[in-house]
Design a protein around this motif. Structure first.
Motif, PDB file in Angstrom:
ATOM      1  N   GLN A  25       0.856  -1.185   0.000  1.00  0.00           N
ATOM      2  CA  GLN A  25       0.000   0.000   0.000  1.00  0.00           C
ATOM      3  C   GLN A  25       0.896   1.239   0.000  1.00  0.00           C
ATOM      4  O   GLN A  25       1.794   1.360   0.812  1.00  0.00           O
ATOM      5  N   LEU A  78      -2.679   6.725   1.659  1.00  0.00           N
ATOM      6  CA  LEU A  78      -3.756   6.621   2.634  1.00  0.00           C
ATOM      7  C   LEU A  78      -5.044   6.223   1.931  1.00  0.00           C
ATOM      8  O   LEU A  78      -5.299   6.638   0.801  1.00  0.00           O
ATOM      9  N   THR A  79      -5.826   5.495   2.663  1.00  0.00           N
ATOM     10  CA  THR A  79      -7.145   5.174   2.120  1.00  0.00           C
ATOM     11  C   THR A  79      -8.031   6.388   2.307  1.00  0.00           C
ATOM     12  O   THR A  79      -7.715   7.307   3.067  1.00  0.00           O
ATOM     13  N   LEU A  80      -9.134   6.414   1.648  1.00  0.00           N
ATOM     14  CA  LEU A  80     -10.062   7.530   1.746  1.00  0.00           C
ATOM     15  C   LEU A  80     -10.572   7.676   3.174  1.00  0.00           C
ATOM     16  O   LEU A  80     -10.690   8.793   3.690  1.00  0.00           O
ATOM     17  N   LEU A  81     -10.840   6.584   3.857  1.00  0.00           N
ATOM     18  CA  LEU A  81     -11.325   6.623   5.232  1.00  0.00           C
ATOM     19  C   LEU A  81     -10.261   7.234   6.157  1.00  0.00           C
ATOM     20  O   LEU A  81     -10.578   8.090   7.001  1.00  0.00           O
ATOM     21  N   GLU A  82      -9.017   6.836   6.013  1.00  0.00           N
ATOM     22  CA  GLU A  82      -7.945   7.379   6.844  1.00  0.00           C
ATOM     23  C   GLU A  82      -7.778   8.887   6.591  1.00  0.00           C
ATOM     24  O   GLU A  82      -7.569   9.668   7.528  1.00  0.00           O
TER      25      GLU A  82
END
Length: 125
Positions: A6, A9-13
């Motif tokens: 990865q 950052l993911t969208l949630l993070e």
């Protein structure tokens, strides 16, 4: 099977980080504006107190009778406000000159002090 790492950052993070940052910034901005308003008010009061002191010394300089040595308390109105004034008069090494220290109270606990000189006028004949 490919092993993917990865890289970001993911969208949630990202949403959680932005929410926390927003929550922390609000009190900082409020404190900044609040302290600026208090500073402006204090500066206005100090400026007006300086005008009161300057006016008071100018009035002493214009009076026919020069002030006697000692301390005197009085009040003056300026900008729709009453100002408490204390002035102290001291003798100087020059016999026709006196030093005047004017102290003006402003705000709840502010004090502005200014020193000036008043000369004895020559008596008209």
């Amino acid at each position: 099977m490919l092993n993917k790492k990865q890289t970001g950052l993911t969208l949630l993070e990202l949403l959680i980080a932005m929410s926390i940052t927003g929550i922390l910034i609000v009190p900082l901005v409020y404190g900044l504006f609040n302290s600026s308003a208090q500073s402006i008010s204090s500066n206005r009061d100090k400026t007006l107190a300086s005008y009161v002191a300057k006016n008071y010394i100018a009035e002493l300089q214009l009076e026919d009778n020069w002030p006697s040595v000692g301390t005197k308390e009085s009040e003056m109105e300026l900008a729709n406000r009453e100002w408490k004034i204390e002035h102290q008069v001291f003798e100087t090494s020059e016999p026709k000159m006196r030093r005047v220290t004017v102290t003006v109270e402003y705000g709840g606990d502010g004090v502005f002090t200014m020193t000036g000189f008043v000369g004895q006028k020559d008596k008209k004949q």
